[in-house]
Structure formats: C-alpha cells, structure tokens
Enzyme design. Structure first.
Site, mmCIF file in Angstrom:
data_model
loop_
_atom_site.group_PDB
_atom_site.id
_atom_site.type_symbol
_atom_site.label_atom_id
_atom_site.label_comp_id
_atom_site.label_asym_id
_atom_site.label_seq_id
_atom_site.Cartn_x
_atom_site.Cartn_y
_atom_site.Cartn_z
ATOM 1 N N ILE A 35 0.861 -1.180 0.000
ATOM 2 C CA ILE A 35 0.000 0.000 0.000
ATOM 3 C C ILE A 35 0.896 1.228 0.000
ATOM 4 C CG2 ILE A 35 -1.672 1.323 1.349
ATOM 5 C CD1 ILE A 35 -2.834 -1.360 2.281
ATOM 6 N N GLU A 36 0.892 1.962 -1.103
ATOM 7 C CA GLU A 36 1.834 3.070 -1.264
ATOM 8 C C GLU A 36 1.098 4.399 -1.343
ATOM 9 O OE1 GLU A 36 4.713 2.171 -4.365
ATOM 10 O OE2 GLU A 36 4.466 0.015 -4.019
ATOM 11 N N GLN A 37 -0.025 4.475 -0.651
ATOM 12 C CA GLN A 37 -0.883 5.648 -0.740
ATOM 13 C C GLN A 37 -0.439 6.745 0.216
ATOM 14 O OE1 GLN A 37 -4.942 3.983 -0.267
ATOM 15 N NE2 GLN A 37 -4.077 2.146 -1.183
#
Length: 365
Positions: free
Chosen positions: A121-123
């Site tokens: 998850i690179e948000q």
C-alpha cells in the site's frame, strides 16, 4: 476419518474440495520454516521464474497472475510464495470492511496453497488521520489472521526508501514493523520528490540509501525486520539541456508537493539497458558521489538522454551493508527484469546480478 486426516496433513487446513495442482500433495503444504537470510523476489508474471537462481530465493511475492506451477516449484525449493495485498485505505477505515478484506485474503491464500501475504500500500497518508490508524490496524489484524489460520505464514509490508514521510506516506512505521514479520524497504525511486535542481540523478544513491536504514533503526525498528530492496531497472531521462559537464536538465513533473520527480523519465529494465549501453555515446560511466552507473545516448531526433541504473557494482556496495547493519535480507523489484535468454553475454550479466545480492567481497568497479 482417514480422508479427513489425509486432507489435514497434505492440504494444511485447506478444504478437501480444493485439489492440489502439484505432482505430489506434499508440495501443497505451506512453507513454515523461517530462513536466517531472506532473498525476497517480486515476480510479475509469465515464466521468468524458471530461470531464477533458486539457490538464493527464499520468498517470492506473486504480483502477476496466480501460477500454480510457480507455487509447486517454489515449494519444491523450500521457498515461500505469498499473495499481493493492496486495497484503497478509504475502504478499510471501517473495521468490518477491514475484517472482510483480511478474511478474503486468508481464504485465497489457503485455496492457492500460499504461504502468506505481502501488503503493498503506497498511498498518501497524513499522520494521525483515520487512514493512518486504519493502515496500522490492517497490518496487525492481517498478521494475526494469517498466523492463526495458516500457522507459520509470513506477513510483510512494503515501505518507502525513507521513513521520513517520503511521498507524504506518513505511516506509523515502528508499530507496523512490530506487528508483522518483516518490512520490505523499497530502496529505489528515490527521486520521486526532487526538491533541488531538476536534473537526472541516480535511482538509489548509495549514501542516501544507507542513511535511510540507519534512520529506520533509530525508530527502534529491529534490523531483523528489514529487508533491503534494490532496483533491477533504471530511469531514462530526456535532457532538456545537456551541459558540458554532463548534467542533464529534466522537465518539471511535480509529485506529492515536490516541483520535480523521476516521472520526467521512464523506467527501463536492466535487460534493455544492457542491450543499449554499448551503442551509447558515452558507454558506462560512474558517478563517485552517488556511487551509481549511468550512460548517455542520442535518440533518432538527436536529443540526448541520460540513463541512471544499478548494476552489480552499485548493488554490491549496498548489499555489503545488509550484514553490517544486521538486516533480515535483500530483495529486488523485480525478478523479471533480467535477460534470461541463452545469449552468453546476457547469461553472465544475469548471473552477476543475482550474485550481487550476496557479495562475498566488494566487486571491482
């Protein structure tokens, strides 16, 4: 009763109506032993995995279409195959929705005889926001569920190259590290936010990369939870201006608050660059400050391009610190980016890249 025990032994708590796709049911048993040293490989599909150096591989994160043949083969080599886990954080702020997502992933891992999950998850996340707490809870609850339902499974979480709110990813890194089995540190795309001069630079400068690991450890994160990620790709930058000193000015493409970024270039596989470098205008060059190779070439229109990448020399410099810092291991994005053809030159280049992950000594530049 006998049928039940056969299923229990060979399918490791997977329901009996899921058929093992391997030649022997033994290969469908999850891998549960913990390796002293991780070599973590991201695989994006197709059949490149058949040419990996399986004497080194310990975990493969399946980011392509599920391949039962890969699962069987990885298990035959004692290596884990883990799921990709990705979800918009807005969808899992609600605890019930978060629990449903986790249950779905555990069920999928069981049905596919897999050995855990890599949460990618690179948000953008603001500190102390609802998403901040939801992400921390997601990792903790995922780990608890996988460990409970698939004993011995591995849960990993991907983090940016630096824990200092890089790309506005202000996560609770220390708590997340405590919750899961390991953090895969994506020590690449380090020019995602360029705050100074808009020029082409190394994808993963050595000193900058290593300083970030010191920072993570200073957050009280156990080094044995950290896997060093290295890039098997580079960036090709079109130069708006190319100075006599060889500096390549790039276009201004903003990213998450920064005026410039590596989005001004394009990612190029190692295999592609090795085919291009000999016909380039410069050949391989070495930047002493960034400890990284690069080269320059002209396209058909005569525009100069500068390509920054990592090769065995730069990777070995970083890999040497895995032992020095006591890290859990090393890995790459991604295993498919080398040339696995029968070309003798390519074969040697590929062998050198795999060997650079576990250098016996510092290689000559």
């Amino acid at each position: 009763m006998q049928v039940f025990w056969i299923c229990f032994m060979f399918l490791t708590l997977v329901s009996c109506n899921v058929q093992c796709p391997c030649e022997t049911a033994e290969l469908c048993k999850q891998i549960t032993d913990e390796k002293d040293f991780e070599v973590y490989v991201f695989d994006v599909g197709n059949k490149a995995w058949k040419s990996y150096d399986w004497s080194k591989v310990t975990t493969v994160a399946a980011f392509g279409k599920y391949d039962p043949e890969l699962m069987c083969y990885a298990h035959s080599k004692g290596a884990r195959l883990v799921l990709k886990g990705d979800v918009p954080l807005s969808e899992i702020v609600d605890p019930a929705k978060r629990a449903a997502w986790i249950a779905e992933k555990v069920d999928l891992a069981k049905k596919q005889f897999m050995d855990g999950i890599n949460i990618d998850i690179e948000q953008e996340v603001a500190e102390s926001s609802p998403e901040y707490y939801a992400l921390t809870a997601l990792v903790k609850e995922s780990t608890e569920a996988f460990h409970r339902d698939i004993p011995g499974s591995q849960v990993s979480f991907d983090v940016a190259w630096s824990g200092k709110c890089i790309d506005k990813r202000c996560y609770d890194y220390a708590t997340i590290a405590e919750s899961c089995d390991l953090l895969f540190v994506m020590s690449y795309d380090e020019q995602s936010q360029i705050w100074g001069d808009c020029i082409a630079m190394a994808n993963a400068p050595v000193n900058q990369t290593l300083t970030a690991y010191t920072d993570y450890i200073m957050m009280k994160i156990n080094p044995k939870k950290l896997v060093m990620g290295v890039p098997w790709y580079g960036y090709d930058y079109p130069c708006l201006n190319f100075s006599q000193e060889g500096v390549c000015a790039i276009s201004k493409v903003p990213f998450r608050g920064a005026p410039c970024s590596d989005a001004a270039g394009r990612q190029v596989p190692y295999s592609t660059m090795m085919k291009q470098i000999n016909s380039s205008m410069s050949g391989r060059m070495w930047d002493e400050v960034q400890a990284a190779p690069y080269y320059n070439y002209k396209n058909k229109e005569g525009q100069v391009h500068q390509v920054w990448y990592d090769d065995p020399a730069s990777i070995s410099l970083k890999a040497a610190y895995v032992s020095t810092l006591g890290l859990r291991g090393i890995g790459m994005w991604n295993g498919n980016l080398l040339d696995y053809s029968n070309n003798p030159v390519a074969q040697q280049q590929t062998k050198d890249m795999w060997n650079a992950l576990k250098p016996n000594h510092e290689k000559e530049r």
